[in-house]
Motif scaffolding. Structure first.
Motif, mmCIF file in Angstrom:
data_model
loop_
_atom_site.group_PDB
_atom_site.id
_atom_site.type_symbol
_atom_site.label_atom_id
_atom_site.label_comp_id
_atom_site.label_asym_id
_atom_site.label_seq_id
_atom_site.Cartn_x
_atom_site.Cartn_y
_atom_site.Cartn_z
ATOM 1 N N PRO A 80 0.820 -0.731 -0.139
ATOM 2 C CA PRO A 80 0.167 0.382 -0.438
ATOM 3 C C PRO A 80 1.081 0.839 0.233
ATOM 4 O O PRO A 80 1.828 1.832 0.899
ATOM 5 C CB PRO A 80 -0.630 -0.034 1.174
ATOM 6 C CG PRO A 80 -0.856 -1.458 2.053
ATOM 7 C CD PRO A 80 0.646 -2.152 1.307
ATOM 8 N N VAL A 81 0.370 2.287 -0.792
ATOM 9 C CA VAL A 81 0.920 3.135 -1.049
ATOM 10 C C VAL A 81 0.244 4.621 -0.312
ATOM 11 O O VAL A 81 -0.937 4.752 -0.570
ATOM 12 C CB VAL A 81 1.989 4.120 -2.236
ATOM 13 C CG1 VAL A 81 2.493 5.130 -2.330
ATOM 14 C CG2 VAL A 81 2.521 2.873 -2.811
ATOM 15 N N ARG A 82 0.767 5.649 0.445
ATOM 16 C CA ARG A 82 0.024 7.025 0.762
ATOM 17 C C ARG A 82 -0.751 7.825 -0.478
ATOM 18 O O ARG A 82 -0.255 7.709 -1.464
ATOM 19 C CB ARG A 82 0.606 7.024 1.936
ATOM 20 C CG ARG A 82 1.038 6.553 2.864
ATOM 21 C CD ARG A 82 1.192 7.130 4.555
ATOM 22 N NE ARG A 82 -0.046 7.762 4.601
ATOM 23 C CZ ARG A 82 -0.985 8.179 5.176
ATOM 24 N NH1 ARG A 82 -1.879 6.572 5.936
ATOM 25 N NH2 ARG A 82 -1.824 9.438 5.891
ATOM 26 N N PHE A 83 -1.785 7.796 -0.371
ATOM 27 C CA PHE A 83 -2.043 9.483 -1.563
ATOM 28 C C PHE A 83 -2.703 9.995 -0.526
ATOM 29 O O PHE A 83 -3.614 9.965 1.063
ATOM 30 C CB PHE A 83 -2.677 8.653 -2.132
ATOM 31 C CG PHE A 83 -3.986 8.290 -1.670
ATOM 32 C CD1 PHE A 83 -5.004 9.239 -2.371
ATOM 33 C CD2 PHE A 83 -4.930 6.762 -1.520
ATOM 34 C CE1 PHE A 83 -6.413 8.983 -1.809
ATOM 35 C CE2 PHE A 83 -6.524 7.067 -0.631
ATOM 36 C CZ PHE A 83 -6.996 8.353 -1.419
ATOM 37 N N THR A 84 -3.121 11.117 -1.368
ATOM 38 C CA THR A 84 -3.782 12.213 -0.304
ATOM 39 C C THR A 84 -4.759 13.095 -1.871
ATOM 40 O O THR A 84 -3.835 13.030 -2.562
ATOM 41 C CB THR A 84 -2.999 13.913 0.469
ATOM 42 O OG1 THR A 84 -2.592 14.287 -0.826
ATOM 43 C CG2 THR A 84 -2.616 12.184 1.509
ATOM 44 N N ALA A 85 -5.881 13.366 -1.531
ATOM 45 C CA ALA A 85 -6.253 13.750 -2.816
ATOM 46 C C ALA A 85 -6.885 15.394 -2.768
ATOM 47 O O ALA A 85 -7.924 14.916 -0.798
ATOM 48 C CB ALA A 85 -7.506 13.343 -3.286
ATOM 49 N N SER A 86 -7.606 16.146 -2.284
ATOM 50 C CA SER A 86 -8.621 18.012 -2.657
ATOM 51 C C SER A 86 -9.317 17.956 -3.895
ATOM 52 O O SER A 86 -8.901 17.735 -4.952
ATOM 53 C CB SER A 86 -7.875 18.558 -1.938
ATOM 54 O OG SER A 86 -6.760 19.169 -3.114
ATOM 55 N N GLY A 87 -10.108 18.257 -3.154
ATOM 56 C CA GLY A 87 -11.027 18.659 -5.210
ATOM 57 C C GLY A 87 -12.434 18.806 -5.171
ATOM 58 O O GLY A 87 -12.879 19.351 -3.745
ATOM 59 N N THR A 88 -13.173 18.366 -5.638
ATOM 60 C CA THR A 88 -15.121 18.703 -5.624
ATOM 61 C C THR A 88 -15.669 17.340 -5.860
ATOM 62 O O THR A 88 -15.245 16.265 -6.601
ATOM 63 C CB THR A 88 -14.982 19.181 -6.695
ATOM 64 O OG1 THR A 88 -14.555 21.119 -6.363
ATOM 65 C CG2 THR A 88 -17.020 19.812 -6.512
ATOM 66 N N VAL A 89 -16.240 17.126 -5.001
ATOM 67 C CA VAL A 89 -17.073 15.564 -5.214
ATOM 68 C C VAL A 89 -18.152 15.759 -6.419
ATOM 69 O O VAL A 89 -18.855 16.513 -6.311
ATOM 70 C CB VAL A 89 -18.247 15.504 -3.557
ATOM 71 C CG1 VAL A 89 -19.072 13.530 -4.221
ATOM 72 C CG2 VAL A 89 -17.419 15.179 -2.859
ATOM 73 N N THR A 90 -17.981 14.560 -7.128
ATOM 74 C CA THR A 90 -18.761 14.481 -8.416
ATOM 75 C C THR A 90 -20.179 13.723 -8.290
ATOM 76 O O THR A 90 -20.740 13.897 -8.989
ATOM 77 C CB THR A 90 -17.772 13.753 -9.822
ATOM 78 O OG1 THR A 90 -17.020 12.928 -10.019
ATOM 79 C CG2 THR A 90 -16.996 15.153 -10.296
ATOM 80 N N ALA A 91 -19.809 12.468 -7.185
ATOM 81 C CA ALA A 91 -20.576 11.004 -7.750
ATOM 82 C C ALA A 91 -20.539 10.705 -6.511
ATOM 83 O O ALA A 91 -19.385 10.196 -5.613
ATOM 84 C CB ALA A 91 -20.765 10.519 -8.721
ATOM 85 N N VAL A 92 -21.704 10.559 -5.347
ATOM 86 C CA VAL A 92 -21.390 9.194 -4.080
ATOM 87 C C VAL A 92 -22.535 8.443 -4.906
ATOM 88 O O VAL A 92 -24.313 8.243 -5.464
ATOM 89 C CB VAL A 92 -22.084 10.017 -3.150
ATOM 90 C CG1 VAL A 92 -22.043 9.596 -1.499
ATOM 91 C CG2 VAL A 92 -21.700 11.107 -2.854
ATOM 92 N N ASP A 93 -22.040 6.819 -4.342
ATOM 93 C CA ASP A 93 -22.434 5.734 -3.840
ATOM 94 C C ASP A 93 -22.840 5.007 -2.808
ATOM 95 O O ASP A 93 -21.597 5.145 -2.452
ATOM 96 C CB ASP A 93 -22.548 4.392 -5.150
ATOM 97 C CG ASP A 93 -23.125 3.506 -4.717
ATOM 98 O OD1 ASP A 93 -23.709 3.300 -4.612
ATOM 99 O OD2 ASP A 93 -22.452 2.270 -6.280
ATOM 100 N N ALA A 94 -23.583 5.820 -1.616
ATOM 101 C CA ALA A 94 -23.496 5.067 -0.494
ATOM 102 C C ALA A 94 -23.808 3.526 -0.251
ATOM 103 O O ALA A 94 -23.335 3.107 1.068
ATOM 104 C CB ALA A 94 -25.158 6.254 0.639
ATOM 105 N N GLU A 95 -24.522 2.831 -0.638
ATOM 106 C CA GLU A 95 -24.576 1.636 -0.249
ATOM 107 C C GLU A 95 -23.075 1.603 -0.676
ATOM 108 O O GLU A 95 -22.868 -0.049 0.192
ATOM 109 C CB GLU A 95 -25.700 1.352 -1.558
ATOM 110 C CG GLU A 95 -27.333 1.591 -1.047
ATOM 111 C CD GLU A 95 -27.858 0.797 -2.096
ATOM 112 O OE1 GLU A 95 -27.706 -0.428 -3.221
ATOM 113 O OE2 GLU A 95 -29.159 1.154 -2.190
ATOM 114 N N ALA A 96 -22.851 1.213 -1.897
ATOM 115 C CA ALA A 96 -21.531 0.890 -2.628
ATOM 116 C C ALA A 96 -19.999 1.225 -1.080
ATOM 117 O O ALA A 96 -18.546 1.097 -1.647
ATOM 118 C CB ALA A 96 -20.945 0.636 -3.741
#
Length: 200
Positions: free
Chosen positions: A64-80
């Protein structure tokens, strides 16, 4: 003297003939070159069969490699439990890309400074995530988001107001209101009465 010549000749012949024969025997015993057909070479009795090729190396599990991200949400799938975001900043593997991240139940999620779940998120929220990437799977450990969930308000329906129905027969009386449609016949009389004032 004759005997010496015969002996020397016999030794020279043996010195030349023995290496030539032994070289031919060694050449015959070597396996055929790659690409040569095996039909011409017969295996000797008691010879070992050719070893099978070594198996290819198995790939190790990726770390596993660490990552970071910042931006804008474009879609959400709460069930998945996934969030898709357009990363404007972060580590180079996600920078300026659309990335789908998996948000497990044990992840720390805060929306507008309060503990929340993925179901609270919506498209348009500003988001910052930190986690680990294994191959192409991004798993979030910490998620911070700010935004307001926009609920669709019902738009007011337009009800037509009652109007007077147009007449189909021409009337003798002139109307004061202008009409949208031009008349077919030009009028010969001016519409504005002339005045003696030249400024008009």
């Amino acid at each position: 003297m004759r005997l010496r010549r015969t002996a020397v000749t016999a030794l020279l012949t043996a010195g030349i003939l023995v290496p030539a024969v032994s070289t031919a025997a060694v050449a015959f015993a070597k396996p055929p070159a790659p690409g040569a057909s095996h039909a011409t070479a017969k295996p000797k009795a008691g010879a070992k069969p050719k070893a099978t090729p070594k198996p290819t190396k198995t790939t190790k599990a990726q770390k596993p490699v660490r990552f970071t991200a910042s931006g804008t949400v474009t879609a959400v799938d709460a069930e998945a439990g996934t969030v898709t975001l357009l990363a404007k900043g972060g580590s180079k593997d996600v920078h300026k890309r659309t990335v789908t991240v998996t948000v497990p139940a044990q992840a720390s999620i805060r929306v507008n400074g309060k503990k929340a779940t993925v179901a609270v998120l919506a498209a348009g929220f500003k988001i910052e995530v930190t986690g680990r990437r294994t191959g192409t799977v991004y798993t979030v450990e910490v998620l911070r988001a700010n935004g307001k969930k926009v609920t669709a308000k019902p738009s007011p329906s337009v009800t037509p107001s009652p109007s007077t129905s147009p007449t189909t027969e021409p009337g003798d009386e002139p109307t004061d209101e202008p009409t949208d449609e031009p008349t077919d016949e030009p009028s010969t009389e001016p519409t504005v009465e002339p005045s003696s004032d030249p400024s008009v």
